[in-house]
Scaffold this active site. Structure first.
Site, mmCIF file in Angstrom:
data_model
loop_
_atom_site.group_PDB
_atom_site.id
_atom_site.type_symbol
_atom_site.label_atom_id
_atom_site.label_comp_id
_atom_site.label_asym_id
_atom_site.label_seq_id
_atom_site.Cartn_x
_atom_site.Cartn_y
_atom_site.Cartn_z
ATOM 1 N N SER A 152 0.847 -1.195 0.000
ATOM 2 C CA SER A 152 0.000 0.000 0.000
ATOM 3 C C SER A 152 0.876 1.236 0.000
ATOM 4 C CB SER A 152 -0.907 0.001 1.241
ATOM 5 O OG SER A 152 -0.122 0.101 2.428
ATOM 6 N N LYS A 153 0.239 2.394 -0.020
ATOM 7 C CA LYS A 153 0.984 3.653 -0.107
ATOM 8 C C LYS A 153 1.965 3.828 1.044
ATOM 9 C CE LYS A 153 -2.495 6.246 -2.719
ATOM 10 N NZ LYS A 153 -3.417 7.409 -2.716
ATOM 11 N N ARG A 154 1.632 3.270 2.189
ATOM 12 C CA ARG A 154 2.533 3.458 3.329
ATOM 13 C C ARG A 154 3.850 2.712 3.147
ATOM 14 N NH1 ARG A 154 2.414 -0.708 7.159
ATOM 15 N NH2 ARG A 154 0.856 -2.330 6.831
ATOM 16 N N HIS A 155 3.900 1.800 2.179
ATOM 17 C CA HIS A 155 5.146 1.092 1.912
ATOM 18 C C HIS A 155 6.026 1.852 0.920
ATOM 19 C CE1 HIS A 155 2.608 -2.423 3.241
ATOM 20 N NE2 HIS A 155 3.693 -2.576 3.987
ATOM 21 N N GLY A 156 5.516 2.950 0.367
ATOM 22 C CA GLY A 156 6.291 3.710 -0.605
ATOM 23 C C GLY A 156 5.608 3.725 -1.959
#
Length: 456
Positions: free
Chosen positions: A235-239
């Protein structure tokens, strides 16, 4: 069997890194079996689909070398065909018109949920046709079971009584995804549906549409999703999630494709796999059932390999848009040092950001930590070195031999001259071998830089 695969992204944003892997697997499987790899843009969600997203998908696939073998099909342009099949399913008794209102449907869902049974509209057993809007629902079997022999997941079975009578045509005459994808896959001649395992549950419902029309069911292969390093769904929190972002970060298309290939698929201990070998080796049986974890450091390692494999001119072409070269000798210097520059870099952007001293003539811009190396004693030694520099040959190995002999003759060690010389020529404390830098700069530029930095 003439193999036909397809990649069918929804144009609601960038080309997702997971989607790129799905496209790659479809492309490889088709190539492996001498078949066709097709592209379908699933743009039936008109509110979220954009032309910009379609362009981004095509651009990303083109960059990765994964364009379709034929012009892409737009799913929204086939709405009339989807409605035609829905009508045919009704005529065959495999589907029916449902006149439930929103309130009636909500109440029916609540009752079904409380009873632990699938939604079954009372209209599935009625023959009357009142005036008013209706949807078309599939008539799911009430008993028995459906098994999918998935090429990745193996035999997967569901009880038919758990399947809702899904809507395949909305009241406004537009198809749902469950209908459109089956009709399009059938009409495109798709033999193998290779996609993420988040679609596995859909496969059982879509199978009913195939059966309802008397069509052959394709081979399904549901590949595990890509997770982040923490094991959670990517997801976005992983980059970065989009292919365009990795392109902007300096990753090469072959490196990214190689890395994505190894996410969930393996061929022994091979890590670096050429396109040719990937085509020759790829098989669905080697796709694992467990989610793969995305590792940016590993991707960087793979990219560094491909970077080192580039020829010098190709590397220059990559970095040229990212630099401001003022010296007519800039290209020749970079090309001369290419093996050493690539050896230290993970992306070509790393190189572009570290070669300022090769791009202009005259004294380099001095970094703060390098300026202190040029004290009076160091300047004196560099002045002496300039006066003793050989005229020829001006090659890295010859210069290394000269410098070693010069140090011995003057009672010095490399630590007495190496860092000050590097600072005078590059303005930094770190660079490729300083004698190779001297060779790339040439005798005139080497003398000029030492002269200006040491103010001879």
């Amino acid at each position: 069997m003439n193999v036909v695969t397809r990649f069918a992204p929804s144009p609601t944003g960038f080309l997702h890194i997971g989607g790129a892997r799905t496209a790659l697997f479809n492309w490889l499987f088709a190539r492996r079996h001498g078949g066709k790899y097709l592209l379908r843009i699933e743009d039936t969600d008109r509110q979220r689909s954009t032309a910009e997203a379609v362009d981004a998908i095509h651009d990303g696939l083109s960059w990765l070398g994964l364009e379709g073998d034929e012009p892409a099909i737009s799913q929204s342009a086939r709405a009339a065909r989807h409605a035609e099949v829905a009508a045919d399913l009704v005529a065959r008794g495999a589907a029916y018109h449902c006149y439930l209102t929103e309130d009636e449907l909500a109440a029916l869902r609540d009752e079904a949920r409380a009873a632990g049974v699938p939604v079954r509209s009372p209209w599935r057993d009625r023959d009357d046709a009142p005036d008013g809007p209706f949807v078309v629902r599939m008539r799911m079997p009430d008993s028995g079971e459906t098994t999918i022999d998935d090429s990745v997941q193996g035999h997967v079975t569901v009880q038919n009584r758990t399947l809702d009578d899904m809507v395949i045509l909305r009241a406004d005459g537009t198809p749902t995804y469950m209908l459109a994808v089956v009709v399009d896959d059938h009409d495109m001649g798709v033999t193998h549906v290779i996609r993420g395992d988040d679609h596995l549950n859909n496969a059982f419902r879509q199978t009913m549409v195939y059966h309802g029309m008397g069509w052959d069911v394709p081979v399904f292969a549901h590949i595990p999703l890509i997770h982040g390093a923490d094991g959670a769904k990517l997801s976005k929190r992983h980059g970065a999630l989009g292919v365009d972002a990795y392109r902007g970060m300096g990753f090469l298309p072959d490196a990214l494709a190689n890395y994505l290939l190894r996410l969930g698929w393996s061929h022994g201990d091979d890590e670096i796999i050429s396109r040719e070998n990937a085509i020759a080796w790829f098989d669905l049986a080697q796709v694992g059932k467990s989610p793969a974890r995305f590792d940016l450091d590993k991707l960087s390692d793979v990219n560094s390999h491909y970077l080192r494999s580039l020829d010098a001119d190709s590397l220059w072409d990559l970095i040229a848009p990212h630099i401001d070269a003022t010296s007519p000798q800039a290209r020749a210097r970079v090309v001369a040092l290419k093996p050493l520059l690539a050896e230290r870099a993970r992306t070509h952007l790393d190189i572009a950001g570290s070669i300022g001293y090769l791009l202009h003539d005259g004294a380099p811009m001095m970094q703060e930590d390098a300026a202190g190396l040029l004290d009076d004693e160091a300047r004196t030694r560099l002045v002496k070195l300039v006066g003793d520099l050989p005229n020829a040959p001006w090659k890295g190995e010859s210069l290394a031999t000269f410098l070693k002999e010069w140090l011995t003759a003057n009672g010095l060690k490399m630590k007495d001259i190496g860092l000050p010389l590097r600072a005078a020529l590059t303005g930094t404390r770190q660079s490729p071998s300083i004698t190779d830098v001297m060779a790339a700069l040439g005798p005139h530029e080497t003398e000029k830089r030492i002269g200006e930095t040491c103010k001879i």
